[in-house]
Design a protein around this motif. Structure first.
Motif, PDB file in Angstrom:
ATOM      1  N   ASN A 119      19.465   9.009 -13.389  1.00  0.00           N
ATOM      2  CA  ASN A 119      18.149   8.967 -14.029  1.00  0.00           C
ATOM      3  C   ASN A 119      17.945  10.156 -14.962  1.00  0.00           C
ATOM      4  O   ASN A 119      18.026  11.310 -14.541  1.00  0.00           O
ATOM      5  CB  ASN A 119      17.034   8.968 -12.979  1.00  0.00           C
ATOM      6  N   HIS A 120      17.693   9.846 -16.241  1.00  0.00           N
ATOM      7  CA  HIS A 120      17.335  10.861 -17.233  1.00  0.00           C
ATOM      8  C   HIS A 120      15.887  10.685 -17.700  1.00  0.00           C
ATOM      9  O   HIS A 120      15.422  11.455 -18.530  1.00  0.00           O
ATOM     10  CB  HIS A 120      18.256  10.782 -18.447  1.00  0.00           C
ATOM     11  N   GLY A 121      15.229   9.661 -17.198  1.00  0.00           N
ATOM     12  CA  GLY A 121      13.869   9.356 -17.643  1.00  0.00           C
ATOM     13  C   GLY A 121      12.845   9.553 -16.556  1.00  0.00           C
ATOM     14  O   GLY A 121      12.897  10.511 -15.778  1.00  0.00           O
ATOM     15  N   ASP A 122      11.918   8.599 -16.468  1.00  0.00           N
ATOM     16  CA  ASP A 122      10.848   8.654 -15.477  1.00  0.00           C
ATOM     17  C   ASP A 122      10.880   7.398 -14.612  1.00  0.00           C
ATOM     18  O   ASP A 122      10.882   6.279 -15.135  1.00  0.00           O
ATOM     19  CB  ASP A 122       9.476   8.759 -16.159  1.00  0.00           C
ATOM     20  N   ILE A 123      10.878   7.601 -13.305  1.00  0.00           N
ATOM     21  CA  ILE A 123      10.810   6.494 -12.341  1.00  0.00           C
ATOM     22  C   ILE A 123       9.598   6.751 -11.455  1.00  0.00           C
ATOM     23  O   ILE A 123       9.507   7.792 -10.805  1.00  0.00           O
ATOM     24  CB  ILE A 123      12.088   6.402 -11.488  1.00  0.00           C
ATOM     25  N   THR A 124       8.675   5.785 -11.425  1.00  0.00           N
ATOM     26  CA  THR A 124       7.420   5.971 -10.700  1.00  0.00           C
ATOM     27  C   THR A 124       7.101   4.742  -9.871  1.00  0.00           C
ATOM     28  O   THR A 124       7.211   3.607 -10.346  1.00  0.00           O
ATOM     29  CB  THR A 124       6.253   6.233 -11.668  1.00  0.00           C
ATOM     30  N   ALA A 125       6.700   4.972  -8.616  1.00  0.00           N
ATOM     31  CA  ALA A 125       6.235   3.895  -7.741  1.00  0.00           C
ATOM     32  C   ALA A 125       4.858   4.270  -7.211  1.00  0.00           C
ATOM     33  O   ALA A 125       4.675   5.371  -6.681  1.00  0.00           O
ATOM     34  CB  ALA A 125       7.202   3.672  -6.588  1.00  0.00           C
ATOM     35  N   THR A 126       3.895   3.345  -7.351  1.00  0.00           N
ATOM     36  CA  THR A 126       2.524   3.600  -6.910  1.00  0.00           C
ATOM     37  C   THR A 126       2.050   2.428  -6.060  1.00  0.00           C
ATOM     38  O   THR A 126       2.111   1.274  -6.480  1.00  0.00           O
ATOM     39  CB  THR A 126       1.580   3.769  -8.113  1.00  0.00           C
ATOM     40  N   ALA A 127       1.569   2.744  -4.845  1.00  0.00           N
ATOM     41  CA  ALA A 127       1.055   1.718  -3.941  1.00  0.00           C
ATOM     42  C   ALA A 127      -0.358   2.079  -3.516  1.00  0.00           C
ATOM     43  O   ALA A 127      -0.620   3.224  -3.125  1.00  0.00           O
ATOM     44  CB  ALA A 127       1.952   1.579  -2.716  1.00  0.00           C
ATOM     45  N   THR A 128      -1.278   1.103  -3.592  1.00  0.00           N
ATOM     46  CA  THR A 128      -2.681   1.336  -3.265  1.00  0.00           C
ATOM     47  C   THR A 128      -3.193   0.234  -2.356  1.00  0.00           C
ATOM     48  O   THR A 128      -3.023  -0.953  -2.646  1.00  0.00           O
ATOM     49  CB  THR A 128      -3.541   1.378  -4.539  1.00  0.00           C
ATOM     50  N   ARG A 129      -3.824   0.643  -1.257  1.00  0.00           N
ATOM     51  CA  ARG A 129      -4.375  -0.323  -0.306  1.00  0.00           C
ATOM     52  C   ARG A 129      -5.857  -0.035  -0.075  1.00  0.00           C
ATOM     53  O   ARG A 129      -6.266   1.106   0.121  1.00  0.00           O
ATOM     54  CB  ARG A 129      -3.627  -0.232   1.028  1.00  0.00           C
ATOM     55  N   SER A 130      -6.676  -1.095  -0.129  1.00  0.00           N
ATOM     56  CA  SER A 130      -8.079  -1.010   0.259  1.00  0.00           C
ATOM     57  C   SER A 130      -8.411  -2.272   1.044  1.00  0.00           C
ATOM     58  O   SER A 130      -7.613  -3.194   1.123  1.00  0.00           O
ATOM     59  CB  SER A 130      -8.990  -0.877  -0.965  1.00  0.00           C
ATOM     60  N   GLY A 131      -9.586  -2.318   1.657  1.00  0.00           N
ATOM     61  CA  GLY A 131      -9.947  -3.468   2.473  1.00  0.00           C
ATOM     62  C   GLY A 131     -10.111  -3.075   3.924  1.00  0.00           C
ATOM     63  O   GLY A 131     -10.700  -2.037   4.242  1.00  0.00           O
ATOM     64  N   ASP A 132      -9.528  -3.856   4.827  1.00  0.00           N
ATOM     65  CA  ASP A 132      -9.656  -3.627   6.262  1.00  0.00           C
ATOM     66  C   ASP A 132      -8.278  -3.375   6.863  1.00  0.00           C
ATOM     67  O   ASP A 132      -7.465  -4.294   6.966  1.00  0.00           O
ATOM     68  CB  ASP A 132     -10.324  -4.838   6.924  1.00  0.00           C
ATOM     69  N   ARG A 133      -8.006  -2.120   7.190  1.00  0.00           N
ATOM     70  CA  ARG A 133      -6.739  -1.708   7.778  1.00  0.00           C
ATOM     71  C   ARG A 133      -5.553  -2.025   6.846  1.00  0.00           C
ATOM     72  O   ARG A 133      -5.743  -2.284   5.683  1.00  0.00           O
ATOM     73  CB  ARG A 133      -6.592  -2.320   9.170  1.00  0.00           C
ATOM     74  N   GLY A 134      -4.334  -1.958   7.375  1.00  0.00           N
ATOM     75  CA  GLY A 134      -3.161  -2.195   6.545  1.00  0.00           C
ATOM     76  C   GLY A 134      -2.479  -0.900   6.144  1.00  0.00           C
ATOM     77  O   GLY A 134      -2.727   0.168   6.714  1.00  0.00           O
ATOM     78  N   TYR A 135      -1.628  -0.987   5.119  1.00  0.00           N
ATOM     79  CA  TYR A 135      -0.897   0.215   4.708  1.00  0.00           C
ATOM     80  C   TYR A 135      -0.466   0.123   3.247  1.00  0.00           C
ATOM     81  O   TYR A 135      -0.403  -0.956   2.643  1.00  0.00           O
ATOM     82  CB  TYR A 135       0.331   0.437   5.599  1.00  0.00           C
ATOM     83  N   ALA A 136      -0.126   1.312   2.717  1.00  0.00           N
ATOM     84  CA  ALA A 136       0.442   1.428   1.374  1.00  0.00           C
ATOM     85  C   ALA A 136       1.753   2.193   1.487  1.00  0.00           C
ATOM     86  O   ALA A 136       1.818   3.241   2.132  1.00  0.00           O
ATOM     87  CB  ALA A 136      -0.516   2.159   0.435  1.00  0.00           C
TER      88      ALA A 136
END
Length: 266
Positions: free
Chosen positions: A94-111
């Motif tokens: 990797n010479h660039g940008d690698i991005t991972a974004t996880a968002t959770r809202s609501g009732d319980r669960g996970y990101a």
């Protein structure tokens, strides 16, 4: 509801995969239940695979509403297919940008967010750019947020070099669990060599918005092998954790080799 998004997928049986990105790859998934997004995904049975990124790769997973939903994002995933005699060699550069974004809202669960994931018989990661994983959950009730910057697994050996930046940041509300691991590597039966000339950071926050105190855990570098483990560091490795009315733990480096011994050169 389930939403799946993949920017590029490649499968190779005998001769491995070869991907060169000089542009922009973006995968986005949004769902009331489970959302899975992966920027680049490859799977190889045998042969040598080389994935090179000189551009931008990003994955964005959003889980909104509902109960027990999940948001899972992976920037680049390079995997081997299980077999009895195959010995794939997988390399990510990797010479660039690698991005991972996880968002959770609501009732319980996970990101859950992972910047890079490499799993092979022989695995290597060379990072000269930026790898970032960000996971956040403000779901009602108990929830989790897990961020992993880079995870590299090689059954017979791992080489990892960081001349750029690798970061993992997670945050959770309502007294949930927040966990961040910046660099994780494991070699079951081979040598582990990790060299860092750049910046590695893990940060986690658990906010107290409910009746229970949460937990925050951060780890900068976690490396393990049943054989030799060598960590050469001339850069920066740091970890921070914060929990309101709960427990917080942060460790910069955890390394374990043969007989519980590892070599650190700083």
């Amino acid at each position: 509801d389930v939403a799946d998004a993949v920017g590029i997928y490649s499968y190779a049986y005998l001769y491995g995969s070869s991907i060169l990105n000089t542009g922009s790859i973006f995968a986005s998934a949004t769902s009331q239940g489970a959302a899975h997004a992966t920027g680049i995904a490859t799977n190889s049975y045998d042969g040598d695979s080389v994935i090179q990124n000189f551009g931008d790769v990003s994955a964005d997973a959003i889980s909104l509403g509902g109960a027990y939903g999940a948001a899972v994002a992976t920037g680049v995933r390079v995997e081997r297919e299980s077999g009895k005699y195959n010995l794939p060699d997988l390399t990510l550069v990797n010479h660039g940008d690698i991005t991972a974004t996880a968002t959770r809202s609501g009732d319980r669960g996970y990101a859950s967010a992972r910047g890079t994931y490499v799993n092979a018989m022989y695995a290597a990661l060379y990072n000269y750019g930026n790898i970032a994983a960000v996971a956040a959950s403000d779901a009602h009730g108990y929830s989790m947020a897990i961020a992993v910057g880079s995870s590299t697994f090689g059954k017979y050996g791992v080489i990892e070099v960081n001349d750029g930046s690798i970061s993992a940041v997670s945050s959770v509300g309502n007294g949930g669990s927040s966990k961040s691991l910046a660099l994780v590597a494991d070699a079951a039966y081979g040598e582990m060599v990790v060299t860092n000339h750049g910046d590695i950071f893990a940060g986690s926050i658990s906010r107290f918005d409910g009746p229970y105190g949460g937990r925050a855990y951060s780890l900068g570098v976690s490396i393990h092998s049943e054989y030799a483990v060598d960590l050469y560091n001339s850069g920066s490795i740091s970890a921070e954790a914060s929990a309101e009315h709960g427990s917080a733990e942060a460790n910069a480096v955890v390394a374990q080799g043969k007989d519980g011994v590892a070599t650190l050169v700083d």
